[in-house]
Design a protein around this motif. Structure first.
Motif, PDB file in Angstrom:
ATOM      1  N   PRO A  24       0.820  -1.216   0.000  1.00 47.96           N
ATOM      2  CA  PRO A  24       0.000   0.000   0.000  1.00 47.96           C
ATOM      3  C   PRO A  24       0.853   1.265   0.000  1.00 47.96           C
ATOM      4  O   PRO A  24       2.021   1.250   0.404  1.00 47.96           O
ATOM      5  N   ILE A  25       0.279   2.346  -0.454  1.00 48.37           N
ATOM      6  CA  ILE A  25       0.891   3.663  -0.339  1.00 48.37           C
ATOM      7  C   ILE A  25       0.267   4.317   0.891  1.00 48.37           C
ATOM      8  O   ILE A  25      -0.955   4.417   0.989  1.00 48.37           O
ATOM      9  N   ASN A 106       6.806  17.574 -10.313  1.00 48.02           N
ATOM     10  CA  ASN A 106       7.030  17.635  -8.865  1.00 48.02           C
ATOM     11  C   ASN A 106       6.476  16.388  -8.176  1.00 48.02           C
ATOM     12  O   ASN A 106       7.137  15.806  -7.310  1.00 48.02           O
ATOM     13  N   MET A 107       5.272  15.991  -8.549  1.00 43.16           N
ATOM     14  CA  MET A 107       4.659  14.826  -7.901  1.00 43.16           C
ATOM     15  C   MET A 107       5.450  13.552  -8.197  1.00 43.16           C
ATOM     16  O   MET A 107       5.659  12.731  -7.298  1.00 43.16           O
ATOM     17  N   MET A 108       5.891  13.392  -9.430  1.00 38.55           N
ATOM     18  CA  MET A 108       6.625  12.175  -9.774  1.00 38.55           C
ATOM     19  C   MET A 108       7.993  12.139  -9.107  1.00 38.55           C
ATOM     20  O   MET A 108       8.449  11.076  -8.684  1.00 38.55           O
ATOM     21  N   ASP A 115      10.364   6.178  -2.787  1.00 34.90           N
ATOM     22  CA  ASP A 115      10.415   4.814  -3.323  1.00 34.90           C
ATOM     23  C   ASP A 115       9.062   4.344  -3.841  1.00 34.90           C
ATOM     24  O   ASP A 115       8.701   3.173  -3.724  1.00 34.90           O
ATOM     25  N   ILE A 116       8.332   5.266  -4.415  1.00 36.75           N
ATOM     26  CA  ILE A 116       7.048   4.959  -5.059  1.00 36.75           C
ATOM     27  C   ILE A 116       7.234   5.212  -6.543  1.00 36.75           C
ATOM     28  O   ILE A 116       7.748   6.258  -6.948  1.00 36.75           O
ATOM     29  N   ALA A 149      -0.345   6.989 -12.596  1.00 39.79           N
ATOM     30  CA  ALA A 149      -0.487   5.691 -11.933  1.00 39.79           C
ATOM     31  C   ALA A 149       0.676   5.562 -10.959  1.00 39.79           C
ATOM     32  O   ALA A 149       1.817   5.900 -11.299  1.00 39.79           O
ATOM     33  N   ALA A 150       0.391   5.083  -9.740  1.00 36.41           N
ATOM     34  CA  ALA A 150       1.438   5.011  -8.719  1.00 36.41           C
ATOM     35  C   ALA A 150       1.317   3.739  -7.896  1.00 36.41           C
ATOM     36  O   ALA A 150       0.218   3.236  -7.651  1.00 36.41           O
ATOM     37  N   GLY A 151       2.473   3.260  -7.457  1.00 37.31           N
ATOM     38  CA  GLY A 151       2.545   2.097  -6.584  1.00 37.31           C
ATOM     39  C   GLY A 151       4.004   1.810  -6.273  1.00 37.31           C
ATOM     40  O   GLY A 151       4.907   2.426  -6.841  1.00 37.31           O
ATOM     41  N   HIS A 152       4.226   0.888  -5.379  1.00 37.03           N
ATOM     42  CA  HIS A 152       5.609   0.497  -5.076  1.00 37.03           C
ATOM     43  C   HIS A 152       6.143  -0.316  -6.252  1.00 37.03           C
ATOM     44  O   HIS A 152       5.475  -1.239  -6.737  1.00 37.03           O
TER      45      HIS A 152
END
Length: 172
Positions: A24-25, A106-108, A115-116, A149-152
Motif C-alpha cells: 500500500p501507499i 514535482n509529484m513524480m 520509493d514509489i 499511476a502510482a505504486g511500489h
C-alpha cells in the motif's frame, strides 16, 4: 550531472514505472506527493491544477482504467492521481498547461524520493469526455491533463537520453 546533489540525482534516476507490488501507499506518502504538486510554480501563482485521487479499491478505478489503452498499468496501480486544469482559473492557456506539467513533474519526483513508482498516462487524454463522465465531473469546468499511476515498484525503469550536444541549437 553533479554527484552528491539529491535533486540532480533524482532528476537523473527517476523513471516511468509500469508494474507495482501489492504494497500500500501510506496516506502520509500520498499527502507528500500531492503537496509537492501543490508547490509547483504557476503564472500569477494561479495554481490552476486540481487533483482527484482514486484508490485501487474504488469502483471508479476500473472504469478509469478502461478509458486508456494502458489499462493494465492503471489496473495494477495502487492509486490513480487524476490531474485537471480548472478552466475558470486559466489566464494564459500555454502558461497554465506548462504549470500543470511542472506540477506533474514535482509529484513524480516526490514519489521517486519516497520509493514509489509512477508513470504519467497521457494517452488517456484522448478519452477525456469519457473519463470525466466516469468521475461525474463537468467537462465545461475541468480539463483532464493526465492520470498518474502510482505504486511500489515491481520493476526497475530504464531510459536513455540524447547527448546534450544533440539538442543544443548553439554551443554554450
Amino acid at each position: 550531472m553533479i554527484d552528491n546533489n539529491p535533486v540532480l540525482e533524482a532528476l537523473a534516476n527517476r523513471r516511468a514505472i509500469r508494474k507495482y507490488t501489492d504494497g500500500p501507499i501510506s496516506r502520509e506518502d500520498l499527502t507528500a506527493i500531492l503537496e509537492a504538486g501543490r508547490w509547483a510554480p504557476s503564472g500569477l501563482n494561479n495554481q490552476p491544477w486540481r487533483f482527484l485521487v482514486i484508490h485501487k479499491d474504488d469502483p471508479r478505478a476500473a472504469k478509469v482504467a478502461q478509458c486508456t489503452k494502458y489499462s493494465k498499468i492503471a489496473q495494477a496501480a495502487k492509486v490513480l492521481i487524476c490531474v485537471f486544469l480548472e478552466r475558470e482559473c486559466i489566464y494564459n492557456e500555454m502558461k497554465d498547461h506548462q504549470a500543470v506539467g511542472a506540477c506533474l513533474q514535482n509529484m513524480m519526483l516526490a514519489a521517486h524520493s519516497l520509493d514509489i513508482g509512477t508513470v504519467w498516462l497521457g494517452e488517456i487524454l484522448n478519452q477525456e469526455a469519457q473519463v470525466l463522465e466516469v468521475l461525474n465531473l463537468p467537462l465545461e469546468k475541468y480539463e483532464l491533463q493526465a492520470v498518474v499511476a502510482a505504486g511500489h515498484p515491481a520493476q526497475k525503469g530504464g531510459s536513455s537520453r540524447k547527448e546534450l550536444s544533440e539538442i543544443m541549437l548553439e554551443t554554450y
